[in-house]
Design an enzyme around this catalytic site. Structure first.
Site, PDB file in Angstrom:
ATOM      1  N   ARG A 232       2.542  41.884  57.099  1.00 11.10           N
ATOM      2  CA  ARG A 232       1.750  42.888  57.044  1.00 11.10           C
ATOM      3  C   ARG A 232       0.363  42.437  57.333  1.00 11.10           C
ATOM      4  O   ARG A 232      -0.419  43.164  58.230  1.00 11.10           O
ATOM      5  CB  ARG A 232       1.961  43.888  56.065  1.00 11.10           C
ATOM      6  CG  ARG A 232       1.482  45.233  56.022  1.00 11.10           C
ATOM      7  CD  ARG A 232       2.105  46.038  55.015  1.00 11.10           C
ATOM      8  NE  ARG A 232       1.472  47.477  55.358  1.00 11.10           N
ATOM      9  CZ  ARG A 232       0.622  48.213  54.673  1.00 11.10           C
ATOM     10  NH1 ARG A 232       0.215  47.384  53.464  1.00 11.10           N
ATOM     11  NH2 ARG A 232       0.008  49.343  54.860  1.00 11.10           N
TER      12      ARG A 232
ATOM     13  N   HIS B   8      -1.575  43.572  60.442  1.00 11.31           N
ATOM     14  CA  HIS B   8      -2.999  44.466  60.588  1.00 11.31           C
ATOM     15  C   HIS B   8      -4.144  43.757  61.112  1.00 11.31           C
ATOM     16  O   HIS B   8      -4.915  44.425  61.470  1.00 11.31           O
ATOM     17  CB  HIS B   8      -3.068  45.093  59.101  1.00 11.31           C
ATOM     18  CG  HIS B   8      -2.217  46.000  58.743  1.00 11.31           C
ATOM     19  ND1 HIS B   8      -2.539  47.288  57.936  1.00 11.31           N
ATOM     20  CD2 HIS B   8      -0.874  46.528  59.420  1.00 11.31           C
ATOM     21  CE1 HIS B   8      -1.494  48.067  57.838  1.00 11.31           C
ATOM     22  NE2 HIS B   8      -0.426  47.611  58.712  1.00 11.31           N
TER      23      HIS B   8
ATOM     24  N   ASN C 266      -5.247  50.136  55.068  1.00  6.29           N
ATOM     25  CA  ASN C 266      -5.369  48.868  54.076  1.00  6.29           C
ATOM     26  C   ASN C 266      -5.678  49.228  52.839  1.00  6.29           C
ATOM     27  O   ASN C 266      -5.159  48.569  51.784  1.00  6.29           O
ATOM     28  CB  ASN C 266      -6.246  48.035  54.687  1.00  6.29           C
ATOM     29  CG  ASN C 266      -5.801  47.424  56.012  1.00  6.29           C
ATOM     30  OD1 ASN C 266      -4.687  47.397  56.411  1.00  6.29           O
ATOM     31  ND2 ASN C 266      -6.729  47.155  56.817  1.00  6.29           N
TER      32      ASN C 266
END
Length: 332
Positions: A65, A69, A97
């Site tokens: 992830r 991101h 986030n």
């Protein structure tokens, strides 16, 4: 006629030069980039991650992830790892986030191990790419040759993180547009969504589907009722929203194709997951069906899509830097 031919030739040559420039940019990443300067880089990353997995089975999904991101905000440049400073508004505090991304300590441990072995050589951006690959292979998924040679950004883009990272609440149309904006296609979208075959998600990211979907006062009709009842036990309506549920209720800690079988059975946890299969007429439906019945096809597509994602606007050559500490720009 002659001038027309000259103009056409000039346009043709310009097109060739542009194509060569694009190919050259991508070719700067290479699976052999550290062969002479840090030949054990991949082994070192895998060793630290294997140790981390012993105490945190979620860490693999968390590291993928982070890579995802990172790449969706100005390219794969390690910007997500930067802390706040006088000149930097950290992407860690962006909506997608904050109180959500994790694994930064493991990235720091990997960086320390690499600096001890080959100081000043391996970028933080490449650490994320290597850690993502190791995370998948160590938990039963495919392996691939990670293309390397990225350099680290000198700044972060919190506003970009808020606008560019796909949200679990968005429509398939919006998410597809965000993938298209970074050069990824529909097959990449479905394949990369398959990373949700392991890991966890907080209740606040899907509880609207359990109780009040789209303001209707009713649950999401595309969510299987038996699955919804199970999730309601984990995520009570009066809860804090920070409890976590398995993204894959069947094999939550293994990398396999059960994520896609879950979608076919209306057991996708996030709205953005289930819409891949439940959006009428969507081109993603046939891909979900293929991956749910053919794990090999999914693994092959996932590996290629991770390579494609890793190619998003890397800093190479003399751009950026190789951070000695992933949390801050050198000299700060």
């Amino acid at each position: 006629m002659l001038s027309s031919n000259i103009a056409s030739s000039s346009l043709f040559l310009s097109a060739i030069c542009l194509t060569l420039l694009i190919v050259e940019t991508k070719s700067q990443l290479s699976s052999t980039f550290y062969d002479s300067t840090c030949p054990n880089a991949s082994t070192i990353v895998g060793g630290v991650l294997q140790q981390a997995l012993q105490s945190d089975v979620r860490i693999g999904a968390s590291l993928i992830r982070l890579h995802f991101h990172d790449c969706f905000v100005d390219g794969c440049d390690g910007s997500i790892l930067l802390d706040n400073s006088a000149n930097i508004q950290s992407e860690k505090d962006a909506g997608p986030n904050t109180n959500s991304t994790r694994g930064f300590d493991v990235v720091d441990n990997i960086k320390t191990a690499l600096e001890n072995s080959c100081p000043g050589i391996v970028s933080c951006a490449d650490i994320l790419a290597l850690a993502a690959q190791a995370s998948v292979s160590l938990q039963g998924g495919p392996s691939w040759s990670v293309r390397l040679g990225r350099r680290d950004s000198l700044t972060a883009n919190q506003a970009g993180a808020n606008s560019s990272i796909p949200s679990p609440f968005e429509s398939l149309t919006n998410i597809t547009a965000k993938f298209t904006a970074v050069g990824l296609n529909t097959n990449d979208l479905v394949a990369l969504s398959g990373a949700h075959t392991f890991g966890r998600a907080q209740c606040r990211l899907f509880s609207n589907r359990l109780y009040n979907f789209s303001g209707t006062g009713n649950p999401d009709p595309t969510l299987a009722s038996s699955y919804r009842a199970t999730l309601q036990q984990t995520c009570p309506q009066s809860g804090s929203g920070f409890n976590v549920a398995n993204l894959d209720p069947t094999t939550p800690d293994s990398f396999d194709n059960n994520y896609f079988t879950n979608l076919v059975n209306n057991q996708g946890l996030l709205q953005s997951d289930q819409e891949l299969f439940s959006t009428n007429g969507a081109p993603t439906i046939s891909i979900v069906n293929t991956f749910s019945s053919n794990q090999t096809a999914f693994f092959q597509s996932f590996a290629q899509s991770m390579i494609n994602m890793g190619n998003i606007s890397p800093l190479t050559g003399s751009s950026g830097e190789i951070r000695s500490d992933c949390k801050k720009v050198n000299g700060s």
